[in-house]
Scaffold this active site. Structure first.
Site, PDB file in Angstrom:
ATOM      1  N   LEU A   1      23.539  10.389 -87.618  1.00  0.00           N
ATOM      2  CA  LEU A   1      23.360   8.788 -86.203  1.00  0.00           C
ATOM      3  C   LEU A   1      22.261   7.782 -86.831  1.00  0.00           C
ATOM      4  O   LEU A   1      21.241   8.147 -87.666  1.00  0.00           O
ATOM      5  CB  LEU A   1      22.304   9.748 -84.882  1.00  0.00           C
ATOM      6  CG  LEU A   1      23.142  10.745 -84.332  1.00  0.00           C
ATOM      7  CD1 LEU A   1      21.979  11.382 -82.896  1.00  0.00           C
ATOM      8  CD2 LEU A   1      24.679  10.693 -83.627  1.00  0.00           C
ATOM      9  N   ASP A   2      22.939   6.761 -86.287  1.00  0.00           N
ATOM     10  CA  ASP A   2      22.320   5.555 -86.620  1.00  0.00           C
ATOM     11  C   ASP A   2      21.079   5.236 -86.086  1.00  0.00           C
ATOM     12  O   ASP A   2      20.507   6.429 -85.173  1.00  0.00           O
ATOM     13  CB  ASP A   2      23.080   4.086 -85.851  1.00  0.00           C
ATOM     14  CG  ASP A   2      24.207   3.864 -86.418  1.00  0.00           C
ATOM     15  OD1 ASP A   2      24.602   4.538 -87.377  1.00  0.00           O
ATOM     16  OD2 ASP A   2      24.868   3.557 -86.033  1.00  0.00           O
ATOM     17  N   LYS A   3      19.833   4.655 -86.555  1.00  0.00           N
ATOM     18  CA  LYS A   3      18.026   4.785 -86.685  1.00  0.00           C
ATOM     19  C   LYS A   3      18.638   4.569 -84.759  1.00  0.00           C
ATOM     20  O   LYS A   3      18.018   4.938 -84.974  1.00  0.00           O
ATOM     21  CB  LYS A   3      18.149   3.899 -87.566  1.00  0.00           C
ATOM     22  CG  LYS A   3      16.021   3.722 -86.806  1.00  0.00           C
ATOM     23  CD  LYS A   3      14.801   2.158 -87.617  1.00  0.00           C
ATOM     24  CE  LYS A   3      13.943   2.014 -87.279  1.00  0.00           C
ATOM     25  NZ  LYS A   3      13.922   1.031 -87.599  1.00  0.00           N
TER      26      LYS A   3
ATOM     27  N   ARG B   1      30.141   1.915 -81.937  1.00  0.00           N
ATOM     28  CA  ARG B   1      29.799   0.319 -82.100  1.00  0.00           C
ATOM     29  C   ARG B   1      31.099  -0.693 -82.369  1.00  0.00           C
ATOM     30  O   ARG B   1      31.114  -2.001 -81.657  1.00  0.00           O
ATOM     31  CB  ARG B   1      28.962   0.197 -82.609  1.00  0.00           C
ATOM     32  CG  ARG B   1      27.451   1.101 -82.285  1.00  0.00           C
ATOM     33  CD  ARG B   1      25.866   0.649 -83.836  1.00  0.00           C
ATOM     34  NE  ARG B   1      25.415  -0.129 -83.786  1.00  0.00           N
ATOM     35  CZ  ARG B   1      24.611  -0.395 -84.686  1.00  0.00           C
ATOM     36  NH1 ARG B   1      24.371   0.671 -85.896  1.00  0.00           N
ATOM     37  NH2 ARG B   1      24.396  -1.548 -84.923  1.00  0.00           N
TER      38      ARG B   1
ATOM     39  N   THR C   1      20.414   4.981 -82.397  1.00  0.00           N
ATOM     40  CA  THR C   1      20.976   5.590 -81.199  1.00  0.00           C
ATOM     41  C   THR C   1      19.616   6.995 -81.271  1.00  0.00           C
ATOM     42  O   THR C   1      19.702   7.739 -81.823  1.00  0.00           O
ATOM     43  CB  THR C   1      22.112   6.513 -82.008  1.00  0.00           C
ATOM     44  OG1 THR C   1      23.179   4.994 -82.264  1.00  0.00           O
ATOM     45  CG2 THR C   1      23.437   6.989 -81.549  1.00  0.00           C
TER      46      THR C   1
END
Length: 328
Positions: free
Chosen positions: A139-141, A241, A143
């Site tokens: 997961l993105d930082k 995104r 998120t």
């Protein structure tokens, strides 16, 4: 498993990889290993094509069989750190983590430690013998939400396969800019932005782009904003995104894809303050569904929205009610 266990992996090269380099194809088919490690194995003859050694830059035509035979050892000496993690479920094969929005998943450039991986190694030291400490997706930082981590080689192999054949289900909730009138699907390939290397972008008719499919449905609508649920078929970097920005509904607070904030006429000072201080993309991995690697039973987990997203939704609902009363 000991570090001296010999492991074999076999993958068939599908026709859509025709013209791609061997190391590029290997990175896709054996995604649990880093490209640098795969290149080393190609050069050493541990990863062969139809039984023959090849060079990393050799191009394939499709239909070949890749065979990888290796002794797995820890890929790097990462630091184990006592980082608080919210474990939703664990057994001898899998760990389900509810990641906080401020936690980076894996060490990298500029982030040598303090990551989810470092915390996992402290709480589960046995992960040191697995590729990337059992991390099979990210997961993105900024998120938040659910991630599965493999705790055994059996689970690692199974989870990677489930990600590749799209049987591992991931559902998200997001708050996007603009008022959507209904749900839909974005089926657009994603690749690295040609002019900005920190961004991804929809790239059509580009051989380097990868297939990406996102389904979305409306949960609630507010003046200028919409609360949506998103379901992934594929798992590309920044996929939700990028896809939502592509259809002109970028995620609220997204520092990369949103651009300049614009206020709706009549927006209250309180809501402006809340929106201005929401400094991450409003995205949460809410539900995770998979086949348990050992018994093949369908298992599913769901977690509530984090406080910051719920507070934002409450403020949007309050603003919606104020607009309705003002129009009467």
């Amino acid at each position: 498993m000991t570090n001296q266990d010999q492991k074999q992996y076999i993958q068939r090269v599908e026709s859509h990889f025709s013209g791609y380099r061997l190391d590029q194809i290997a990175a896709e088919l054996f995604s649990e290993f880093s490209r640098a490690r795969l290149q080393q194995w190609i050069k050493s003859g541990q990863l062969v094509v139809d039984g023959d050694s090849r060079k990393p830059k050799d191009k394939l035509v499709g239909g070949e069989t890749l065979e990888l035979s290796v002794v797995l050892e820890p890929e790097e000496r990462w630091l184990a750190q006592d980082i608080a993690l919210e474990c939703v479920y664990s057994d001898e094969h899998i760990i389900i983590i509810n990641k906080s929005a401020d936690l980076v998943v894996h060490p990298g450039a500029g982030v040598p430690d303090g990551t989810l991986l470092n915390g996992l190694l402290h709480h589960y030291p046995e992960l040191a013998s697995l590729p990337r400490a059992g991390i099979v997706h990210r997961l993105d930082k900024q998120t938040s939400g659910l991630m599965v981590v493999a705790r055994s080689l059996l689970a690692h192999t199974s989870l990677v396969k489930q990600l590749q054949d799209r049987s591992l289900g991931r559902e998200y909730e997001a708050i996007v800019m603009g008022e959507l009138t209904g749900g839909g699907t974005v089926d657009k390939p994603i690749g690295r932005h040609p002019n900005n290397r920190i961004k991804m972008a929809v790239l059509e008719n580009n051989a380097s782009a990868k297939e990406a499919i996102t389904h979305y449905r409306l949960l609630s609508r507010f003046p200028r904003y919409t609360h949506v649920a998103c379901k992934l078929e594929t798992g590309r970097t920044h996929q939700i995104r990028v896809h939502m920005a592509h259809i002109k509904h970028p995620l609220m607070g997204d520092p990369v894809y949103l651009g300049r904030q614009r206020w709706l006429a009549g927006t209250s000072p309180q809501l402006k303050s809340v929106l201005a201080n929401f400094s991450r993309q409003a995205l949460h991995a809410k539900k995770l569904t998979l086949l348990h690697p050992a018994n093949q039973q369908v298992m599913s987990w769901e977690v509530a929205l984090p406080e910051d997203m719920q507070y934002l939704l409450d403020e949007l609902e309050r603003e919606k009610q104020n607009h309705s009363e003002a129009e009467r």
